[in-house]
Design an enzyme around this catalytic site. Structure first.
Site, PDB file in Angstrom:
ATOM      1  N   GLY A  50      -6.370  -9.664   2.103  1.00 55.27           N
ATOM      2  CA  GLY A  50      -5.670 -10.962   2.624  1.00 55.27           C
ATOM      3  C   GLY A  50      -6.769 -12.259   3.080  1.00 55.27           C
ATOM      4  N   GLY A  76      -1.931  -6.673  -2.910  1.00 55.34           N
ATOM      5  CA  GLY A  76      -1.167  -7.008  -1.582  1.00 55.34           C
ATOM      6  C   GLY A  76      -0.495  -8.740  -2.051  1.00 55.34           C
ATOM      7  N   GLY A  77      -1.080  -9.729  -1.583  1.00 57.29           N
ATOM      8  CA  GLY A  77      -0.599 -11.167  -1.960  1.00 57.29           C
ATOM      9  C   GLY A  77       0.116 -11.356  -3.246  1.00 57.29           C
ATOM     10  N   HIS A 117      -3.361   2.665   5.337  1.00 60.31           N
ATOM     11  CA  HIS A 117      -3.587   1.307   5.028  1.00 60.31           C
ATOM     12  C   HIS A 117      -4.208   0.777   6.374  1.00 60.31           C
ATOM     13  CE1 HIS A 117      -3.311  -3.069   4.407  1.00 60.31           C
ATOM     14  NE2 HIS A 117      -3.429  -2.753   3.154  1.00 60.31           N
ATOM     15  N   ASN A 157       1.605  -3.824  -3.253  1.00 60.32           N
ATOM     16  CA  ASN A 157       2.091  -3.400  -1.510  1.00 60.32           C
ATOM     17  C   ASN A 157       2.449  -4.648  -0.904  1.00 60.32           C
ATOM     18  OD1 ASN A 157       1.983  -2.911   1.002  1.00 60.32           O
ATOM     19  ND2 ASN A 157      -0.166  -2.865   1.417  1.00 60.32           N
ATOM     20  N   TRP A 158       3.798  -4.707  -1.027  1.00 56.98           N
ATOM     21  CA  TRP A 158       4.552  -6.120  -0.605  1.00 56.98           C
ATOM     22  C   TRP A 158       4.474  -6.307   0.953  1.00 56.98           C
ATOM     23  CZ3 TRP A 158      10.130  -5.948  -3.247  1.00 56.98           C
ATOM     24  CH2 TRP A 158      10.230  -6.045  -4.685  1.00 56.98           C
ATOM     25  N   LYS A 159       3.955  -5.337   1.699  1.00 61.99           N
ATOM     26  CA  LYS A 159       4.013  -5.241   3.263  1.00 61.99           C
ATOM     27  C   LYS A 159       5.306  -5.471   3.705  1.00 61.99           C
ATOM     28  CE  LYS A 159      -0.831  -6.173   2.689  1.00 61.99           C
ATOM     29  NZ  LYS A 159      -2.228  -6.568   3.043  1.00 61.99           N
ATOM     30  N   SER A 192      -7.905  -8.690  -1.833  1.00 64.48           N
ATOM     31  CA  SER A 192      -7.881  -9.975  -2.671  1.00 64.48           C
ATOM     32  C   SER A 192      -8.010  -9.841  -4.107  1.00 64.48           C
ATOM     33  CB  SER A 192      -8.878 -10.901  -1.983  1.00 64.48           C
ATOM     34  OG  SER A 192      -8.624 -11.088  -0.826  1.00 64.48           O
ATOM     35  N   GLU A 217      -4.032  -2.013   7.868  1.00 59.45           N
ATOM     36  CA  GLU A 217      -2.932  -2.480   8.733  1.00 59.45           C
ATOM     37  C   GLU A 217      -2.489  -1.575   9.797  1.00 59.45           C
ATOM     38  OE1 GLU A 217      -0.998  -4.963   6.058  1.00 59.45           O
ATOM     39  OE2 GLU A 217      -2.661  -5.978   5.521  1.00 59.45           O
ATOM     40  N   GLU A 245     -10.017  -0.154  -0.049  1.00 61.93           N
ATOM     41  CA  GLU A 245      -9.846  -1.406   0.309  1.00 61.93           C
ATOM     42  C   GLU A 245     -10.643  -1.888   1.565  1.00 61.93           C
ATOM     43  OE1 GLU A 245      -5.414  -2.293  -0.884  1.00 61.93           O
ATOM     44  OE2 GLU A 245      -5.518  -1.511   1.236  1.00 61.93           O
TER      45      GLU A 245
HETATM   46  P1  PGA Z   1      -4.278  -8.275  -0.607  1.00 62.87           P
HETATM   47  O1  PGA Z   1      -4.174  -6.958  -0.026  1.00 62.87           O
HETATM   48  O2  PGA Z   1      -4.169  -7.974  -2.220  1.00 62.87           O
HETATM   49  O3  PGA Z   1      -3.327  -9.515  -0.173  1.00 62.87           O
HETATM   50  O4  PGA Z   1      -5.917  -8.742  -0.202  1.00 62.87           O
HETATM   51  C1  PGA Z   1      -4.283  -5.707  -0.501  1.00 62.87           C
HETATM   52  C2  PGA Z   1      -3.754  -4.599   0.572  1.00 62.87           C
HETATM   53  O5  PGA Z   1      -3.604  -4.855   1.592  1.00 62.87           O
HETATM   54  O6  PGA Z   1      -3.129  -3.419   0.104  1.00 62.87           O
END
Ligand code: PGA
Length: 251
Positions: free
Chosen positions: A175, A235-236, A97, A9-11, A214, A99, A169
């Site tokens: 994050g 994500g990251g 998600h 997930n590149w956001k 994470s 967010e 999640e």
């Molecule tokens: P993260 O994000 O791996 O940076 O914690 C995961 C996500 O939000 O899908």
């Protein structure tokens, strides 16, 4: 057999050139060392979906969007429909998600409509659920996640349900560098599968349930070794080709 998936997930990251570089780097690494037995998937910003679909499909991986409109088409400035996403060649879409829930006020009833809209256009929903820290500390995490699952997925027909991917999640792990322990992940994944089985029966045994929060190249193997953890939503660590491909090799 239940499908294993590692999804990036590149956001809201990467310009066009950076996105192209990352896609080619992932492709090169996968060519050198193919991932057997798991689907690799990238979810870039929607602007790059056509590019991502072209590169991904030539190189044995797949791509998806990060969100979609609940509407079919029309006067919804700035929105992107399921049909548009599908027309780029993308196969998946992340829905709900944390967010989107936190910053854009998306609630389970809206997410239920988005799940149906994705399925109507042949997209595989990656439906996200997860509790915030206060809910875990108050020991309400099972109720919260169970509610998110029932409210957004229980309206589906058995045929549609069979196509859905779930991502657990925990919001406190996204994050933050604070990963759920493999035991915490397994406990919740088993619970989610039980909730799904209560409604859809044995079909829940085939549901892919991803862990996100994470997850990285150092901890993925331990997480993915748990019996109900079928991969990760990353994500990251999905923004660096080496890390992402290493995670994809962690089964
Ligand atoms: P993260 O994000 O791996 O940076 O914690 C995961 C996500 O939000 O899908």
């Amino acid at each position: 057999m239940r499908k294993k998936i590692v999804a990036g997930n590149w956001k809201m990251n990467k310009t066009f050139n950076e996105a192209e570089d990352l896609l080619f780097n992932i492709s090169d690494l996968l060519k050198e060392n193919p991932v057997a037995g798991a689907q690799v998937l990238v979810c870039p910003p929607a602007l790059y979906l056509e590019l991502a679909a072209d590169i991904a499909h030539e190189n044995g991986f797949d791509c998806g969007a990060q969100n979609l409109s609940e509407h079919e088409s029309g006067a919804f400035t700035g929105e992107i429909s399921a049909a548009m996403i599908a027309s780029t060649g993308a196969k998946y879409v992340i829905i709900g998600h944390s967010e989107r829930r936190t910053y854009f006020g998306e609630k389970d009833d809206l997410l239920a409509v988005k799940v149906s809209q994705a399925l109507k256009h042949g997209l595989i929903p990656v439906y996200c659920c997860g509790e915030i820290l206060a809910e875990r500390e108050e020991n309400r995490h099972f109720d919260v996640v169970g509610g998110q699952i029932s409210q957004a997925l229980f309206h589906l027909s058995p045929d549609d349900f069979a196509k859905v991917v779930v991502a657990y999640e925990p919001v406190w792990a996204i994050g933050t560098g604070r990963t759920a322990s493999p035991e915490q992940a397994q406990e919740m994944h088993a619970y989610i599968r039980k909730v799904l089985a209560g409604k859809f029966g044995d079909a829940a045994k085939e549901t892919t349930i991803l862990y996100g929060g994470s997850c990285n190249a150092a901890n993925a193997r331990e997480l993915f070794a748990k019996p109900d953890v079928d991969g990760g939503l990353i994500g990251g660590a999905s923004l660096k080709a080496e890390d992402f491909v290493k995670i994809a090799h962690s089964f």
